[in-house]
Design a protein around this motif. Structure first.
Motif, PDB file in Angstrom:
ATOM      1  N   ASP A 240       0.826  -1.204   0.000  1.00  0.00           N
ATOM      2  CA  ASP A 240       0.000   0.000   0.000  1.00  0.00           C
ATOM      3  C   ASP A 240       0.870   1.267   0.000  1.00  0.00           C
ATOM      4  O   ASP A 240       0.632   2.216  -0.757  1.00  0.00           O
ATOM      5  CB  ASP A 240      -0.902  -0.016   1.234  1.00  0.00           C
ATOM      6  CG  ASP A 240      -2.248   0.677   1.011  1.00  0.00           C
ATOM      7  OD1 ASP A 240      -2.612   0.916  -0.165  1.00  0.00           O
ATOM      8  OD2 ASP A 240      -2.925   0.964   2.013  1.00  0.00           O
ATOM      9  N   VAL A 241       1.888   1.275   0.849  1.00  0.00           N
ATOM     10  CA  VAL A 241       2.773   2.438   0.946  1.00  0.00           C
ATOM     11  C   VAL A 241       3.616   2.587  -0.318  1.00  0.00           C
ATOM     12  O   VAL A 241       3.810   3.698  -0.829  1.00  0.00           O
ATOM     13  CB  VAL A 241       3.679   2.333   2.192  1.00  0.00           C
ATOM     14  CG1 VAL A 241       4.726   3.445   2.195  1.00  0.00           C
ATOM     15  CG2 VAL A 241       2.842   2.393   3.461  1.00  0.00           C
ATOM     16  N   THR A 242       4.110   1.454  -0.846  1.00  0.00           N
ATOM     17  CA  THR A 242       4.903   1.512  -2.087  1.00  0.00           C
ATOM     18  C   THR A 242       4.076   2.042  -3.240  1.00  0.00           C
ATOM     19  O   THR A 242       4.540   2.897  -4.007  1.00  0.00           O
ATOM     20  CB  THR A 242       5.468   0.124  -2.429  1.00  0.00           C
ATOM     21  OG1 THR A 242       6.312  -0.325  -1.367  1.00  0.00           O
ATOM     22  CG2 THR A 242       6.267   0.166  -3.726  1.00  0.00           C
ATOM     23  N   ALA A 243       2.860   1.544  -3.379  1.00  0.00           N
ATOM     24  CA  ALA A 243       1.979   2.012  -4.460  1.00  0.00           C
ATOM     25  C   ALA A 243       1.738   3.515  -4.332  1.00  0.00           C
ATOM     26  O   ALA A 243       1.745   4.248  -5.341  1.00  0.00           O
ATOM     27  CB  ALA A 243       0.658   1.250  -4.422  1.00  0.00           C
ATOM     28  N   MET A 244       1.547   3.992  -3.109  1.00  0.00           N
ATOM     29  CA  MET A 244       1.348   5.427  -2.881  1.00  0.00           C
ATOM     30  C   MET A 244       2.598   6.210  -3.271  1.00  0.00           C
ATOM     31  O   MET A 244       2.511   7.240  -3.963  1.00  0.00           O
ATOM     32  CB  MET A 244       1.018   5.683  -1.409  1.00  0.00           C
ATOM     33  CG  MET A 244       0.820   7.156  -1.066  1.00  0.00           C
ATOM     34  SD  MET A 244       0.835   7.488   0.727  1.00  0.00           S
ATOM     35  CE  MET A 244       2.608   7.376   1.068  1.00  0.00           C
ATOM     36  N   MET A 245       3.770   5.753  -2.837  1.00  0.00           N
ATOM     37  CA  MET A 245       5.016   6.469  -3.094  1.00  0.00           C
ATOM     38  C   MET A 245       5.323   6.547  -4.588  1.00  0.00           C
ATOM     39  O   MET A 245       5.714   7.596  -5.099  1.00  0.00           O
ATOM     40  CB  MET A 245       6.174   5.798  -2.363  1.00  0.00           C
ATOM     41  CG  MET A 245       6.123   5.943  -0.848  1.00  0.00           C
ATOM     42  SD  MET A 245       7.460   5.034  -0.035  1.00  0.00           S
ATOM     43  CE  MET A 245       8.882   5.956  -0.636  1.00  0.00           C
ATOM     44  N   VAL A 246       5.134   5.431  -5.297  1.00  0.00           N
ATOM     45  CA  VAL A 246       5.398   5.420  -6.733  1.00  0.00           C
ATOM     46  C   VAL A 246       4.409   6.317  -7.465  1.00  0.00           C
ATOM     47  O   VAL A 246       4.765   7.060  -8.378  1.00  0.00           O
ATOM     48  CB  VAL A 246       5.344   3.981  -7.293  1.00  0.00           C
ATOM     49  CG1 VAL A 246       5.477   3.981  -8.814  1.00  0.00           C
ATOM     50  CG2 VAL A 246       6.451   3.126  -6.677  1.00  0.00           C
ATOM     51  N   SER A 247       3.147   6.265  -7.037  1.00  0.00           N
ATOM     52  CA  SER A 247       2.114   7.087  -7.659  1.00  0.00           C
ATOM     53  C   SER A 247       2.374   8.581  -7.432  1.00  0.00           C
ATOM     54  O   SER A 247       2.218   9.398  -8.342  1.00  0.00           O
ATOM     55  CB  SER A 247       0.742   6.711  -7.101  1.00  0.00           C
ATOM     56  OG  SER A 247      -0.259   7.581  -7.573  1.00  0.00           O
ATOM     57  N   GLU A 248       2.794   8.933  -6.221  1.00  0.00           N
ATOM     58  CA  GLU A 248       2.998  10.338  -5.868  1.00  0.00           C
ATOM     59  C   GLU A 248       4.294  10.903  -6.455  1.00  0.00           C
ATOM     60  O   GLU A 248       4.366  12.070  -6.836  1.00  0.00           O
ATOM     61  CB  GLU A 248       3.022  10.495  -4.347  1.00  0.00           C
ATOM     62  CG  GLU A 248       1.719  10.152  -3.645  1.00  0.00           C
ATOM     63  CD  GLU A 248       0.715  11.284  -3.698  1.00  0.00           C
ATOM     64  OE1 GLU A 248       1.111  12.436  -3.967  1.00  0.00           O
ATOM     65  OE2 GLU A 248      -0.487  11.010  -3.482  1.00  0.00           O
ATOM     66  N   ASN A 249       5.342  10.055  -6.523  1.00  0.00           N
ATOM     67  CA  ASN A 249       6.655  10.570  -6.916  1.00  0.00           C
ATOM     68  C   ASN A 249       7.546   9.414  -7.387  1.00  0.00           C
ATOM     69  O   ASN A 249       8.458   8.998  -6.674  1.00  0.00           O
ATOM     70  CB  ASN A 249       7.306  11.305  -5.731  1.00  0.00           C
ATOM     71  CG  ASN A 249       8.635  11.946  -6.086  1.00  0.00           C
ATOM     72  OD1 ASN A 249       9.072  11.950  -7.237  1.00  0.00           O
ATOM     73  ND2 ASN A 249       9.321  12.490  -5.084  1.00  0.00           N
ATOM     74  N   ARG A 250       7.272   8.893  -8.598  1.00  0.00           N
ATOM     75  CA  ARG A 250       8.032   7.739  -9.092  1.00  0.00           C
ATOM     76  C   ARG A 250       9.515   8.046  -9.199  1.00  0.00           C
ATOM     77  O   ARG A 250      10.360   7.245  -8.796  1.00  0.00           O
ATOM     78  CB  ARG A 250       7.510   7.270 -10.455  1.00  0.00           C
ATOM     79  CG  ARG A 250       8.233   6.017 -10.974  1.00  0.00           C
ATOM     80  CD  ARG A 250       7.824   5.662 -12.386  1.00  0.00           C
ATOM     81  NE  ARG A 250       8.279   6.661 -13.348  1.00  0.00           N
ATOM     82  CZ  ARG A 250       9.522   6.687 -13.856  1.00  0.00           C
ATOM     83  NH1 ARG A 250      10.415   5.782 -13.501  1.00  0.00           N
ATOM     84  NH2 ARG A 250       9.839   7.603 -14.727  1.00  0.00           N
ATOM     85  N   LYS A 251       9.867   9.187  -9.756  1.00  0.00           N
ATOM     86  CA  LYS A 251      11.288   9.531  -9.917  1.00  0.00           C
ATOM     87  C   LYS A 251      11.980   9.646  -8.564  1.00  0.00           C
ATOM     88  O   LYS A 251      13.125   9.216  -8.399  1.00  0.00           O
ATOM     89  CB  LYS A 251      11.439  10.815 -10.733  1.00  0.00           C
ATOM     90  CG  LYS A 251      11.079  10.658 -12.204  1.00  0.00           C
ATOM     91  CD  LYS A 251      11.458  11.899 -13.000  1.00  0.00           C
ATOM     92  CE  LYS A 251      11.121  11.724 -14.482  1.00  0.00           C
ATOM     93  NZ  LYS A 251      11.923  10.636 -15.095  1.00  0.00           N
ATOM     94  N   GLY A 252      11.287  10.218  -7.586  1.00  0.00           N
ATOM     95  CA  GLY A 252      11.850  10.312  -6.247  1.00  0.00           C
ATOM     96  C   GLY A 252      12.024   8.940  -5.620  1.00  0.00           C
ATOM     97  O   GLY A 252      13.012   8.678  -4.926  1.00  0.00           O
ATOM     98  N   TYR A 253      11.053   8.036  -5.881  1.00  0.00           N
ATOM     99  CA  TYR A 253      11.146   6.669  -5.363  1.00  0.00           C
ATOM    100  C   TYR A 253      12.375   5.971  -5.939  1.00  0.00           C
ATOM    101  O   TYR A 253      13.153   5.334  -5.209  1.00  0.00           O
ATOM    102  CB  TYR A 253       9.877   5.891  -5.704  1.00  0.00           C
ATOM    103  CG  TYR A 253       9.922   4.449  -5.262  1.00  0.00           C
ATOM    104  CD1 TYR A 253       9.532   4.086  -3.979  1.00  0.00           C
ATOM    105  CD2 TYR A 253      10.359   3.447  -6.128  1.00  0.00           C
ATOM    106  CE1 TYR A 253       9.579   2.765  -3.553  1.00  0.00           C
ATOM    107  CE2 TYR A 253      10.415   2.128  -5.714  1.00  0.00           C
ATOM    108  CZ  TYR A 253      10.028   1.789  -4.436  1.00  0.00           C
ATOM    109  OH  TYR A 253      10.089   0.478  -4.019  1.00  0.00           O
ATOM    110  N   VAL A 254      12.566   6.094  -7.241  1.00  0.00           N
ATOM    111  CA  VAL A 254      13.723   5.468  -7.902  1.00  0.00           C
ATOM    112  C   VAL A 254      15.022   6.040  -7.348  1.00  0.00           C
ATOM    113  O   VAL A 254      15.964   5.299  -7.048  1.00  0.00           O
ATOM    114  CB  VAL A 254      13.652   5.653  -9.431  1.00  0.00           C
ATOM    115  CG1 VAL A 254      14.946   5.204 -10.102  1.00  0.00           C
ATOM    116  CG2 VAL A 254      12.461   4.879 -10.000  1.00  0.00           C
TER     117      VAL A 254
END
Length: 301
Positions: A240-254
């Motif tokens: 759930d948290v990963t999906a949120m993070m990627v959705s909100e800021n994929r480049k930042g997640y990477v």
């Protein structure tokens, strides 16, 4: 299970509690020539063939561009599952902005598909000295850079596809850039996120909802951020948290994952690369997903 170590004499199966080898000297994975990749594939064959021979168990073998596959399933089944993993590889390359032609593995990723649970369990015991009871598949990762995945056939095709992709993501993340350890909740979160994205697991909205209820009831994350093995209810939370993070800021997640793989702590990588602290991310999650304030985060040291 999941990541790596720098001793060539490290025994198969000598891993940390969550499947990630304990690493004394994490390092960037070296670029390999075609000849070195070919030699690494021969080493994988030299490992597996004697084990299967000693078991008295015949398995057909084939190679694709990315995988060395052993299987006693019908050829069409093996071909289908390798196709699923090819889609996983492309999805991860897309997520991490990698060239899809790049071979991230050392040689190739070793895959063993067993038709029966009995033979799957026998192989895990014979090859790695590991009791695989209760598992549908395991990803073994070694300090020298090798990745082995063993699975057995499930009645539900989607369950097998989910487990297969999940375990292979662990292997991919282990081989991504370096052998630096990725905290278990991030590792499991990415594995679940990619598996759900590709397999369209219908039960996952329910698992995420159940995890939200569990966290609200607890009022906090307990040891979610520091655990070497997150507990069952926390898998839905990690997704759930990963999906949120990627959705909100994929480049930042990477960039955050890259930061960890460069040797930063998770705290440093969140602050420097994701653009928000771990606490801020989870407070935002609590407010938007759990509809609550003041979540106890229990930051990892």
């Amino acid at each position: 299970p999941d990541a790596g170590e720098d001793k060539p004499d490290k025994e198969p199966g000598e891993r940390g509690a969550d499947g990630q080898p304990d690493i004394d000297n994490p390092r960037a994975w070296p670029e390999m020539t075609e000849d070195e990749h070919a030699a690494a594939v021969k080493e994988l064959q030299a490992f597996v063939d004697p084990v299967l021979s000693k078991m008295g168990h015949a398995m057909g073998s084939t190679q694709t561009e990315r995988f060395l596959v052993y299987s006693d399933m019908p050829a069409k089944d093996s071909k289908y599952w390798v196709g699923v993993l090819d889609k996983m590889y492309d999805k991860l390359c897309e997520t991490f902005d990698l060239d899809k032609e790049k071979n991230i593995w050392k040689g190739k990723c070793l895959l063993l598909f067993f038709n029966s649970e009995r033979d799957y369990l026998r192989y895990n015991s014979a090859a790695y000295g590991n009791s695989a009871n209760g598992s549908a598949g395991i990803c073994y990762q070694f300090g020298v850079g090798d990745v082995h995945i063993a699975m057995y056939k499930q009645k539900n095709k989607k369950v097998l596809a989910h487990v297969l992709v999940h375990e292979a993501v662990h292997g991919f993340l282990f081989r991504y850039q370096s052998s630096h350890y990725v905290p278990n909740w991030l590792n499991e979160g990415l594995a679940e996120y990619i598996a759900v994205s590709l397999v369209n697991s219908s039960e996952y909205p329910g698992k995420a909802k159940s995890a939200r209820g569990y966290v609200k009831q607890r009022g906090g994350l307990d040891n979610f951020l520091s655990a070497r093995n997150i507990i069952g209810p926390h898998y839905g939370l990690a997704y759930d948290v990963t999906a949120m993070m990627v959705s909100e800021n994929r480049k930042g997640y990477v960039k955050m994952i890259q930061g960890i793989k460069e040797g930063k702590t998770a705290k440093e990588a969140f602050d420097d690369d994701y653009g928000a602290s771990v606490d801020r991310v989870f407070q935002y999650y609590a407010k938007t997903r759990l509809k609550m304030d003041g979540l106890r985060v229990n930051l990892a040291k």
